[in-house]
Design a protein around this motif. Structure first.
Motif, PDB file in Angstrom:
ATOM      1  N   PRO A 269       0.954 113.452  51.912  1.00 27.75           N
ATOM      2  CA  PRO A 269       2.107 112.556  51.801  1.00 27.75           C
ATOM      3  C   PRO A 269       3.444 113.295  51.867  1.00 27.75           C
ATOM      4  CG  PRO A 269       0.986 112.798  49.692  1.00 27.75           C
ATOM      5  CD  PRO A 269       0.104 113.415  50.713  1.00 27.75           C
ATOM      6  N   GLN A 270       3.448 114.572  51.522  1.00 25.01           N
ATOM      7  CA  GLN A 270       4.707 115.319  51.547  1.00 25.01           C
ATOM      8  C   GLN A 270       5.054 115.812  52.946  1.00 25.01           C
ATOM      9  OE1 GLN A 270       4.103 118.366  48.573  1.00 25.01           O
ATOM     10  NE2 GLN A 270       4.963 117.086  46.969  1.00 25.01           N
ATOM     11  N   THR A 271       4.064 116.293  53.693  1.00 18.37           N
ATOM     12  CA  THR A 271       4.337 116.881  55.006  1.00 18.37           C
ATOM     13  C   THR A 271       4.020 115.941  56.160  1.00 18.37           C
ATOM     14  OG1 THR A 271       2.121 117.835  55.237  1.00 18.37           O
ATOM     15  CG2 THR A 271       3.774 119.155  54.070  1.00 18.37           C
ATOM     16  N   GLY A 272       3.174 114.947  55.905  1.00 19.30           N
ATOM     17  CA  GLY A 272       2.739 114.056  56.969  1.00 19.30           C
ATOM     18  C   GLY A 272       1.697 114.656  57.879  1.00 19.30           C
ATOM     19  N   ARG A 273       1.228 115.862  57.549  1.00 19.18           N
ATOM     20  CA  ARG A 273       0.225 116.518  58.380  1.00 19.18           C
ATOM     21  C   ARG A 273      -1.176 116.048  58.016  1.00 19.18           C
ATOM     22  NH1 ARG A 273       3.683 121.335  57.497  1.00 19.18           N
ATOM     23  NH2 ARG A 273       2.256 122.081  55.886  1.00 19.18           N
ATOM     24  N   ALA A 274      -2.051 115.997  59.015  1.00 26.26           N
ATOM     25  CA  ALA A 274      -3.454 115.650  58.777  1.00 26.26           C
ATOM     26  C   ALA A 274      -4.134 116.785  58.021  1.00 26.26           C
ATOM     27  CB  ALA A 274      -4.160 115.414  60.107  1.00 26.26           C
ATOM     28  N   ILE A 275      -4.995 116.428  57.086  1.00 25.62           N
ATOM     29  CA  ILE A 275      -5.738 117.427  56.312  1.00 25.62           C
ATOM     30  C   ILE A 275      -7.141 117.535  56.915  1.00 25.62           C
ATOM     31  CG2 ILE A 275      -6.645 118.049  54.049  1.00 25.62           C
ATOM     32  CD1 ILE A 275      -4.398 116.266  52.871  1.00 25.62           C
ATOM     33  N   LEU A 276      -7.393 118.613  57.622  1.00 26.14           N
ATOM     34  CA  LEU A 276      -8.697 118.783  58.276  1.00 26.14           C
ATOM     35  C   LEU A 276      -9.780 119.183  57.284  1.00 26.14           C
ATOM     36  CD1 LEU A 276      -7.840 120.542  61.650  1.00 26.14           C
ATOM     37  CD2 LEU A 276      -8.056 118.112  61.131  1.00 26.14           C
TER      38      LEU A 276
END
Length: 612
Positions: free
Chosen positions: A158-165
Motif C-alpha cells: 500500500p505504501q509503494t504500490g508495487r506488486a509483492i512477488l
C-alpha cells in the motif's frame, strides 16, 4: 556481451537482500550479481508474457538490468527464528499463493506495467532446515526455497504500490558446494539460484515436460544477460556439449513429491508453494537443457532446429589449451577479430576461462581461452588448472598450442593430451611462433610431436603475424557437430563489460610493471556506470597486491606509474566501449590473496578456489 542492445522494459524489480549467514563470504559484488540476476529473470519472464521487451533497462545503485536494491534487509529477521514474511510487507506466511504455472503473475505484471518487490534471504543450513521442516516436512538443508505470494491476484504494497512477488531463501554454503561439484564459478551458481527462485515466484514450474523446458530456456536467457551463460564444461553442469549432470541424466526431472532430486543428480532447488505445508518440487538447480534440446533450438537465443532451415549448420566448442605464453589469447583475438582476451609477455596472464563466439552463415564456433597449463604453487593456480581440465574434458575439439621453439611436449602438454584421449575429443595441434624459428627446424619438430598422438591436423602458425591462420577455421568447422547456433549469432563473448574493464586495467599493469610484481596483482571494478549526465562511463577499479613494496612500485614516484596504467587502460576502454571513460584507480594491499579462499571467491574465482 552482445553487439546490439534490446528494447526498454517498463516494469522494474526491487529486491531486498538480507544476509543472515556467515559461513560463506558475501561481497557487494555478490549482492550486485543477485540483483542483476533477479532483474534479468524478471524481464525474461515478462517478455515471455507479452511485455514490451526484455532488454537492458538501465542501472540503479550499480545493480544493472533495471534491478533496484531496496535496502540491505536490516531488521529482516533474526536468523533461525525468523519467518520468510518478516523481510517484506507481505504480512504473515499463512496464506502463500501458489503462483501456478499458467503465467498469471507475469501476465498481470506485463499488462499493468507494474513494478514488483522480492525479498531474498541468505541463510545458513540451520535456518534452511527449519524452513524445510515447517513448510515442506523435510529435515534437510537445500539450496533455494521460493515462497510465491500471489494467489488469485497480485498483492500490492500500500505504501509503494508495487506488486509483492514473494520471498526467496538461498544457502550460500550449498551454492559454494554445488559450484565446486559442477566445476563452474560460485558466481554462476549464486546467479542460477537467484534466477531459479524468481522464476518460481512468477509462476514458472517444471512438473510437466513443457514447463520444465520453458523454465530452462528462461533461466539460460537470464543468466546470459548477466554474463553467467552456461559454461562449456559439462563436468558438473549440463552446459557443455554433452549436457550431463554428475551422477544423473542431464536435466533429470524431480520425481519425489517433496521435490528431492535423485541422489547425485544435481542441486536440490526446492519451492514451497500453495498454502503453508504444501509444496511442489523443483528440478535440480544445476540441470540445464541437454544437448538434444540445444539441437532442437531450445537454448535461449538459439536458432530453430535443422527442420526450420539449419540443415548443414555446425556449432560447438573449441578449447584453446597449452602451456603459458604459447599465444592462446593472441590467437583468440586474431581469429575473432575482437580484443577479447588480454595479452602480455608475462606468464599466466589469462586466469579464467574466456568464452568468445564467432558466427558465420554456416557455422558458430564458441572458443574457450584457458589459463596456461602449469604446476600450481598456490590456490589460485589450483583453481586455474581445474578450469583448464574442466574445459579440456568437455568441448567438441581442442586446439593445442605449442611454442615452435620447444623441443618436445612437456608434462603439462602430455596431461592435456591424456585428458583429450580419455574423453575421445579430437585435437588439432597448432605450432605457434613460427616467425621466431628457422623454417628448416619445423619439419623435425612436427615429426616428433606428431608421433605422440593421432592429431586431426598439425598446423604451423604465427598468431602474431597471421601466417597460417587461414587453415584453422576450416579444420574447426569440419570437426564440429551439426546443429543450430548455441548462442545468439550477434553474441561476441560471455564476459561482461565490467569484467572486460577489470582485465584491461590488469593488462596495462602487466605490461608496464617490473617482472616480480604482476603475478601478485588482481583487479576488481567497484563501480561501472554512466555519469550523471550520461555523457561518459565512470569506472572505479582497485588493484590488489600482496606486498607493501609492490604497492609502492605500482603507485610509483608521485603516482606516475599508476597514472601511466590508468592512461593506457582508459584509451583501450574508450575504444572498446565507444564512449568517453573516466577511470579512477586505487591500490590496496591484500597479503597472500592467491592462497586466501575467501578473497579468491570475492574476486570471482569460484568456490573451488579453496583447493581440494
Amino acid at each position: 556481451m552482445e553487439r546490439k542492445a534490446g528494447k526498454k522494459i517498463s516494469s522494474k524489480l526491487f529486491i531486498d537482500i538480507s544476509n543472515e549467514q556467515g559461513d560463506v563470504p558475501f561481497s557487494e559484488g555478490d549482492r550486485r550479481l543477485m540483483a542483476e540476476a533477479a532483474s534479468a529473470a524478471f524481464e525474461a519472464r515478462l517478455a515471455e508474457a507479452g511485455a514490451e521487451g526484455a532488454g537492458d533497462a538501465g542501472t540503479d545503485a550499480g545493480a544493472g538490468n533495471g534491478a533496484r536494491i531496496a535496502g540491505t534487509g536490516a531488521g529482516a529477521g533474526d536468523g533461525a527464528g525468523a519467518d520468510m514474511r518478516t523481510c517484506s510487507s507481505a504480512g504473515d506466511g499463512a496464506g502463500m499463493g501458489a503462483g501456478g504455472g499458467d503465467g498469471a503473475v507475469a501476465a498481470a505484471l506485463a499488462a499493468g506495467g507494474m513494478d514488483a518487490d522480492v525479498c531474498a534471504r541468505l541463510v545458513d543450513d540451520g535456518e534452511m532446515r527449519r524452513l524445510n521442516r515447517e513448510f515442506r516436512g523435510v529435515d534437510r538443508a537445500t539450496d533455494v526455497l521460493s515462497f510465491p505470494m500471489a494467489g488469485d491476484g497480485l498483492e500490492t504494497d500500500p505504501q509503494t504500490g508495487r506488486a509483492i512477488l514473494g520471498d526467496i531463501a538461498i544457502s550460500p554454503a550449498r551454492a559454494a558446494e554445488q559450484a565446486d561439484e559442477y566445476g563452474h564459478p560460485y558466481s554462476r551458481e549464486l546467479a542460477f539460484l537467484t534466477v531459479h527462485g524468481v522464476l518460481h515466484l512468477m509462476g514458472c514450474d517444471h512438473d510437466a515436460p513443457e514447463g520444465e523446458k520453458a523454465m530452462k530456456a528462461l533461466q539460460e536467457r537470464a543468466l546470459a544477460a548477466v554474463g553467467q551463460a552456461r559454461p562449456a564444461s559439462n563436468s558438473g553442469e549440463a552446459g557443455g556439449p554433452g549436457g550431463s549432470v554428475p551422477g544423473g541424466e542431464a536435466g533429470a526431472a524431480d520425481e519425489s513429491a517433496l521435490g528431492e532430486a535423485d541422489a547425485g543428480a544435481g542441486s536440490a532447488a526446492d519451492v514451497a508453494a500453495g498454502n503453508a505445508g504444501e509444496s511442489s518440487g523443483c528440478a535440480p538447480a544445476g540441470a540445464q537443457p541437454p544437448a538434444s534440446e540445444a539441437a532442437s533450438g531450445n537454448v535461449p537465443g538459439a536458432a530453430p532446429g535443422a527442420e526450420s532451415g539449419w540443415a548443414g549448420y555446425r556449432a560447438g566448442f573449441a578449447c584453446l589449451a597449452g602451456r603459458p605464453n604459447t599465444g592462446k589469447s593472441t590467437l583468440l583475438n586474431r581469429l575473432t577479430g575482437e580484443k577479447l582476451a588480454i595479452v602480455s609477455s608475462k606468464p599466466q596472464t589469462t586466469r579464467k576461462n574466456i568464452k568468445a563466439m564467432l558466427s558465420s552463415d554456416g557455422c558458430q564456433i564458441i572458443f574457450i581461452d584457458t589459463p596456461g597449463a602449469h604446476s600450481p604453487k598456490n590456490k589460485l593456480g589450483e583453481h586455474m588448472m581445474r578450469s583448464v581440465r574442466a574445459a579440456v574434458r568437455d568441448v567438441d575439439l581442442i586446439l593445442l598450442l605449442v611454442d615452435a621453439r620447444s623441443k618436445d611436449f612437456d608434462g603439462q602438454d602430455l596431461e592435456l593430451l591424456k585428458l583429450a584421449e580419455g574423453a575421445r575429443i579430437p585435437v588439432v595441434l597448432l605450432i605457434n611462433k613460427t616467425d621466431l624459428v628457422q623454417k628448416d627446424s619445423l619439419l623435425p619438430l612436427i615429426g616428433r610431436l606428431s608421433a605422440r598422438s593421432a592429431f586431426e591436423a598439425v598446423i604451423p602458425i604465427s598468431a602474431r603475424t597471421g601466417d597460417g591462420l587461414e587453415r584453422i577455421l576450416p579444420e574447426i568447422r569440419r570437426l564440429l557437430p551439426e546443429g543450430p547456433p548455441l548462442y545468439p549469432t550477434d553474441s561476441v563473448t560471455d564476459q561482461t563489460e565490467r569484467q572486460l574493464a577489470a582485465d584491461t586495467v590488469r593488462e596495462k599493469a602487466l605490461q608496464l610493471l617490473d617482472e616480480e610484481v604482476p603475478h601478485g596483482i588482481e583487479t576488481e571494478v567497484e563501480r561501472f556506470a554512466p555519469n550523471d549526465r550520461g555523457t561518459a562511463l565512470e569506472i572505479y577499479a582497485v588493484l590488489y597486491c600482496e606486498k607493501e613494496s609492490h604497492k609502492k612500485i605500482i603507485i610509483g614516484k608521485n603516482g606516475e606509474s599508476l597514472k601511466k596504467i590508468g592512461a593506457a587502460a582508459r584509451l583501450d576502454l574508450e575504444r572498446a566501449f565507444g564512449r568517453k571513460v573516466f577511470l579512477s584507480l586505487w591500490v590496496k594491499l591484500k597479503k597472500d590473496w592467491r592462497n586466501d579462499a575467501a578473497a579468491l571467491r570475492r574476486m570471482g574465482y569460484g568456490s573451488d578456489a579453496g583447493g581440494g
